[in-house]
Write a protein that holds these residues in place. Structure first.
Motif, short mmCIF file in Angstrom:
data_model
loop_
_atom_site.label_atom_id
_atom_site.label_comp_id
_atom_site.label_asym_id
_atom_site.label_seq_id
_atom_site.Cartn_x
_atom_site.Cartn_y
_atom_site.Cartn_z
N UNK A 33 0.86 -1.18 0.00
CA UNK A 33 0.00 0.00 0.00
C UNK A 33 0.89 1.23 0.00
N UNK A 34 0.81 2.02 -1.07
CA UNK A 34 1.61 3.23 -1.19
C UNK A 34 0.78 4.45 -0.78
N UNK A 35 1.26 5.18 0.21
CA UNK A 35 0.67 6.47 0.55
C UNK A 35 1.32 7.50 -0.37
N UNK A 36 0.71 7.71 -1.53
CA UNK A 36 1.33 8.50 -2.60
C UNK A 36 0.99 9.98 -2.48
N UNK A 37 1.79 10.85 -3.08
CA UNK A 37 1.49 12.29 -3.07
C UNK A 37 0.17 12.57 -3.79
N UNK A 38 -0.42 13.75 -3.56
CA UNK A 38 -1.64 14.12 -4.27
C UNK A 38 -1.43 14.04 -5.78
N UNK A 39 -2.42 13.51 -6.48
CA UNK A 39 -2.28 13.28 -7.92
C UNK A 39 -2.09 14.56 -8.71
N UNK A 55 2.11 11.03 -10.17
CA UNK A 55 1.89 10.19 -11.35
C UNK A 55 3.01 9.20 -11.53
N UNK A 56 4.25 9.60 -11.24
CA UNK A 56 5.39 8.69 -11.38
C UNK A 56 5.24 7.49 -10.45
N UNK A 74 -12.43 18.95 -9.93
CA UNK A 74 -11.09 18.53 -9.50
C UNK A 74 -11.01 17.00 -9.46
N UNK A 75 -12.08 16.36 -9.00
CA UNK A 75 -12.14 14.90 -9.01
C UNK A 75 -12.02 14.39 -10.44
N UNK A 76 -12.73 15.03 -11.35
CA UNK A 76 -12.70 14.61 -12.75
C UNK A 76 -11.28 14.75 -13.32
N UNK A 77 -10.61 15.86 -13.01
CA UNK A 77 -9.25 16.07 -13.50
C UNK A 77 -8.29 15.03 -12.93
N UNK A 78 -8.45 14.71 -11.65
CA UNK A 78 -7.57 13.72 -11.03
C UNK A 78 -7.76 12.35 -11.66
N UNK A 79 -9.02 11.96 -11.91
CA UNK A 79 -9.28 10.67 -12.53
C UNK A 79 -8.74 10.62 -13.95
N UNK A 80 -8.85 11.74 -14.65
CA UNK A 80 -8.30 11.79 -16.01
C UNK A 80 -6.78 11.65 -15.98
N UNK A 81 -6.16 12.26 -14.97
CA UNK A 81 -4.70 12.17 -14.84
C UNK A 81 -4.26 10.74 -14.52
N UNK A 82 -5.05 10.03 -13.74
CA UNK A 82 -4.70 8.66 -13.37
C UNK A 82 -5.01 7.66 -14.47
N UNK A 83 -6.00 7.97 -15.30
CA UNK A 83 -6.33 7.11 -16.44
C UNK A 83 -6.76 5.71 -16.03
N UNK A 93 -24.46 5.19 3.39
CA UNK A 93 -24.81 4.21 2.37
C UNK A 93 -25.11 4.82 1.03
N UNK A 94 -24.92 6.14 0.90
CA UNK A 94 -25.33 6.80 -0.33
C UNK A 94 -24.17 7.15 -1.26
N UNK A 95 -22.93 6.82 -0.86
CA UNK A 95 -21.80 7.17 -1.71
C UNK A 95 -21.71 6.29 -2.94
N UNK A 96 -20.84 6.65 -3.85
CA UNK A 96 -20.63 5.84 -5.06
C UNK A 96 -19.17 5.86 -5.47
N UNK A 97 -18.74 4.74 -6.02
CA UNK A 97 -17.46 4.75 -6.70
C UNK A 97 -17.65 5.57 -7.97
N UNK A 98 -16.64 6.37 -8.28
CA UNK A 98 -16.80 7.28 -9.41
C UNK A 98 -16.17 6.76 -10.69
N UNK A 99 -15.32 5.75 -10.59
CA UNK A 99 -14.68 5.25 -11.81
C UNK A 99 -15.60 4.28 -12.51
#
Length: 245
Positions: A161-167, A174-175, A196-205, A222-228
């Motif tokens: 499990x990598x605690x990575x920097x903000x995307x 990204x590296x 911002x969420x959309x941009x981060x997901x686009x960056x992660x691909x 119980x109302x949350x959703x995975x966004x990918x």
């Protein structure tokens, strides 16, 4: 596993409001959600490689480190061999969260001033590799040693499990994500803007395996959703407004 010094760390597991709910409050709703998150990660792993998972966020203060630590602790409680790696060399907080004294860590291994076995410590059933002393974080993370170290960890542990920097904060995020099999994005309920969420997901691909909605009001957990698009239902994690990065 990689040989590691075993420490009797004074981590705040007994503190009533500890962010390490997997230890401090294993029957709490938040701890249950981390177990759900781990099971869904195993489900992802049945369809695609997910042995090395990076936990990132769009920005700071969204609960990334807290999520990474609790996920790793949860996996260790399931009798898995797990190592938690602090890959955010600019603003390390993991040692303080776990109550560990300063010592050699990832930066020192990348710089060649310490061996991996010297830097890894064991806290209970969890192996931990903290950030260490990064004199030049960007240079450390550009080291050609990065892929080799990740492969060493992949071979030694069932889960890394990598605690990575903000995307979106630094190119380093990204590296590091590129060295992982999958990436989970942590966002903070009611705080992280949708664009911002959309941009981060686009960056992660394609590396994005899902999103954790952190700091959710327990009444609406119980109302949350995975966004990918490739993911199933969300894993909402209720928590206090003191969530760490």
């Amino acid at each position: 596993m990689i040989p590691a010094e075993t420490l009797q760390a004074s981590h705040p597991a007994a503190a009533p409001e500890s962010r390490l709910v997997a230890l401090a409050a294993p029957e709490s709703q938040a701890a249950v959600q981390y177990r759900v998150l781990f099971q869904r990660l195993l489900r992802v792993a049945s369809r695609r490689p997910a042995r090395v998972v990076a936990i990132t966020s769009a920005g700071r203060g969204e609960g990334r480190t807290t999520t990474a630590a609790n996920l790793a602790l949860t996996a260790a409680q399931e009798s898995k061999t797990v190592i938690l790696v602090e890959a955010d060399l600019r603003r390390p907080t993991l040692a303080a969260l776990l109550g560990l004294a300063p010592r050699a860590g990832l930066a020192d291994v990348l710089d060649g001033t310490a061996e991996l076995g010297q830097a890894v410590v064991r806290v209970g059933g969890l192996a931990v590799l903290c950030a260490g002393d990064a004199r030049d974080p960007a240079a450390s993370l550009r080291s050609p040693r990065v892929p080799a170290i990740v492969e060493q960890l992949r071979a030694a542990y069932e889960h890394v499990v990598l605690d990575a920097p903000p995307a979106l904060a630094f190119a380093d995020g990204d590296r590091l994500a590129a060295a992982a099999d999958a990436v989970i994005l942590v966002i903070r309920a009611g705080v992280t803007p949708r664009n911002v969420v959309r941009l981060a997901l686009e960056a992660l691909g394609e590396r994005a395996a899902g999103v954790v909605l952190n700091d959710v009001d327990p009444a609406s957990a119980g109302q949350g959703r995975w966004l990918h698009a490739d993911s199933a239902d969300a894993v909402p994690v209720p928590g206090s407004r003191r969530s760490a990065g």
